[in-house]
Design a protein around this motif. Structure first.
Motif, PDB file in Angstrom:
ATOM      1  N   PHE A 144       0.864  -1.081  -0.148  1.00 33.96           N
ATOM      2  CA  PHE A 144       0.053   0.040  -0.009  1.00 33.96           C
ATOM      3  C   PHE A 144       0.985   1.121   0.015  1.00 33.96           C
ATOM      4  CE2 PHE A 144      -2.389  -3.232   1.908  1.00 33.96           C
ATOM      5  CZ  PHE A 144      -3.590  -3.507   1.349  1.00 33.96           C
ATOM      6  N   ASP A 145       0.810   1.979  -0.931  1.00 35.17           N
ATOM      7  CA  ASP A 145       1.635   3.399  -1.018  1.00 35.17           C
ATOM      8  C   ASP A 145       0.929   4.143  -0.395  1.00 35.17           C
ATOM      9  OD1 ASP A 145       3.671   2.012  -2.593  1.00 35.17           O
ATOM     10  OD2 ASP A 145       2.615   2.043  -4.655  1.00 35.17           O
ATOM     11  N   TYR A 146       1.463   4.783   0.646  1.00 36.66           N
ATOM     12  CA  TYR A 146       1.064   5.809   1.251  1.00 36.66           C
ATOM     13  C   TYR A 146       1.369   7.290   0.688  1.00 36.66           C
ATOM     14  CZ  TYR A 146      -1.686   3.534   4.835  1.00 36.66           C
ATOM     15  OH  TYR A 146      -2.687   2.712   5.421  1.00 36.66           O
ATOM     16  N   ASN A 147       2.821   7.726   1.004  1.00 36.80           N
ATOM     17  CA  ASN A 147       3.444   8.702   0.793  1.00 36.80           C
ATOM     18  C   ASN A 147       2.460   9.945   0.950  1.00 36.80           C
ATOM     19  OD1 ASN A 147       5.479   7.857  -0.772  1.00 36.80           O
ATOM     20  ND2 ASN A 147       4.379   7.117  -2.399  1.00 36.80           N
ATOM     21  N   ASP A 148       1.957  10.252   2.319  1.00 39.02           N
ATOM     22  CA  ASP A 148       1.165  11.137   2.695  1.00 39.02           C
ATOM     23  C   ASP A 148       1.223  10.995   4.357  1.00 39.02           C
ATOM     24  OD1 ASP A 148      -0.710  13.112   2.696  1.00 39.02           O
ATOM     25  OD2 ASP A 148      -2.425  11.977   2.063  1.00 39.02           O
ATOM     26  N   TRP A 149       1.071  12.278   5.064  1.00 40.24           N
ATOM     27  CA  TRP A 149       1.110  12.308   6.481  1.00 40.24           C
ATOM     28  C   TRP A 149       0.020  11.686   7.029  1.00 40.24           C
ATOM     29  CZ3 TRP A 149       5.811  14.120   8.643  1.00 40.24           C
ATOM     30  CH2 TRP A 149       6.675  14.771   7.967  1.00 40.24           C
ATOM     31  N   ILE A 150       0.063  10.903   8.013  1.00 41.19           N
ATOM     32  CA  ILE A 150      -0.867  10.203   8.728  1.00 41.19           C
ATOM     33  C   ILE A 150      -1.494  11.350   9.845  1.00 41.19           C
ATOM     34  CG2 ILE A 150      -1.636   8.563  10.150  1.00 41.19           C
ATOM     35  CD1 ILE A 150      -0.674   7.701   7.292  1.00 41.19           C
ATOM     36  N   PRO A 151      -2.671  11.581   9.606  1.00 39.72           N
ATOM     37  CA  PRO A 151      -3.286  12.447  10.553  1.00 39.72           C
ATOM     38  C   PRO A 151      -3.290  12.009  11.968  1.00 39.72           C
ATOM     39  CG  PRO A 151      -4.860  12.109   8.691  1.00 39.72           C
ATOM     40  CD  PRO A 151      -3.756  11.152   8.575  1.00 39.72           C
ATOM     41  N   ALA A 152      -3.455  12.861  12.862  1.00 32.17           N
ATOM     42  CA  ALA A 152      -3.418  12.296  14.312  1.00 32.17           C
ATOM     43  C   ALA A 152      -4.689  11.824  15.010  1.00 32.17           C
ATOM     44  CB  ALA A 152      -3.237  13.251  15.498  1.00 32.17           C
ATOM     45  N   ASP A 153      -4.837  10.645  15.309  1.00 30.52           N
ATOM     46  CA  ASP A 153      -5.995  10.331  16.018  1.00 30.52           C
ATOM     47  C   ASP A 153      -7.236   9.584  15.352  1.00 30.52           C
ATOM     48  OD1 ASP A 153      -4.704  10.451  18.711  1.00 30.52           O
ATOM     49  OD2 ASP A 153      -5.153  12.383  18.389  1.00 30.52           O
ATOM     50  N   MET A 154      -6.882   9.241  14.020  1.00 33.31           N
ATOM     51  CA  MET A 154      -7.895   8.636  13.315  1.00 33.31           C
ATOM     52  C   MET A 154      -7.440   7.486  12.360  1.00 33.31           C
ATOM     53  SD  MET A 154      -8.413  11.281  10.215  1.00 33.31           S
ATOM     54  CE  MET A 154      -8.875  12.580  11.570  1.00 33.31           C
TER      55      MET A 154
END
Length: 177
Positions: A144-154
């Motif tokens: 799974f290619d994310y390349n994105d900041w993981i938001p907090a608390d979700m």
């Protein structure tokens, strides 16, 4: 003659616009999304130690130097089999450093082909994963290619389990890097 050239030019422009629209739609489908409805299925963990999975998380070179945030993952198949790994982070060992890969052995119920992956982050440092790969003995490897900041608390990630999702996680050993 002039009308024919104008028609060809117009057709070419429309074709280019259609291709561009299609590629933009495809890229948004293949991007991770927040899922406030996602829940951990605690009833599904009665056979927690049944199957082993190797999970490899690759942290982007654009991420923070390292994160002290709490990181959890959950993945599963279209039949409700869910694997949940709470708190795979370990700040004392500097997991999830920039430009690095961390590998974990995760145990959970056996699955069919994995079609969803979610990551949960809690903390203030932030984290930018490049890719999450899962290898299981009963399923093809999936990336799974994310390349994105993981938001907090979700919970944040991909769900390709629905036949209407419009895409699929890259699946096969040849896609792993």
């Amino acid at each position: 003659m002039f009308q024919r050239k104008m028609m060809r030019a117009l057709c070419f422009v429309l074709l280019c616009a259609l291709i561009l629209k299609s590629s933009l739609a495809r890229s948004s489908i293949n991007s991770p999304l927040p899922n406030p409805e996602f829940k951990i299925n605690s009833a599904n963990h009665q056979n927690v130690g049944t199957c082993a999975f190797t999970v490899r998380l690759v942290t982007s070179c654009s991420s923070v130097a390292y994160t002290r945030d709490q990181i959890s993952i959950s993945f599963g198949d279209a039949y409700g089999n869910q694997v949940y790994a709470p708190r795979i982070d370990d700040p004392s060992t500097m997991t999830f450093e920039r430009c690095s890969a961390d590998t974990f052995e995760v145990y959970g119920p056996c699955t069919n082909q994995i079609c969803y992956m979610y990551v949960y982050r809690s903390g203030y440092d932030g984290w930018l994963p490049q890719r999450v790969e899962v290898y299981g003995s009963n399923t093809e490897a999936v990336s799974f290619d994310y390349n994105d900041w993981i938001p907090a608390d979700m919970w944040y990630g991909f769900d390709y389990c629905s036949p209407y999702a419009g895409g699929a996680a890259r699946s096969s050993k040849s896609t792993m890097k």
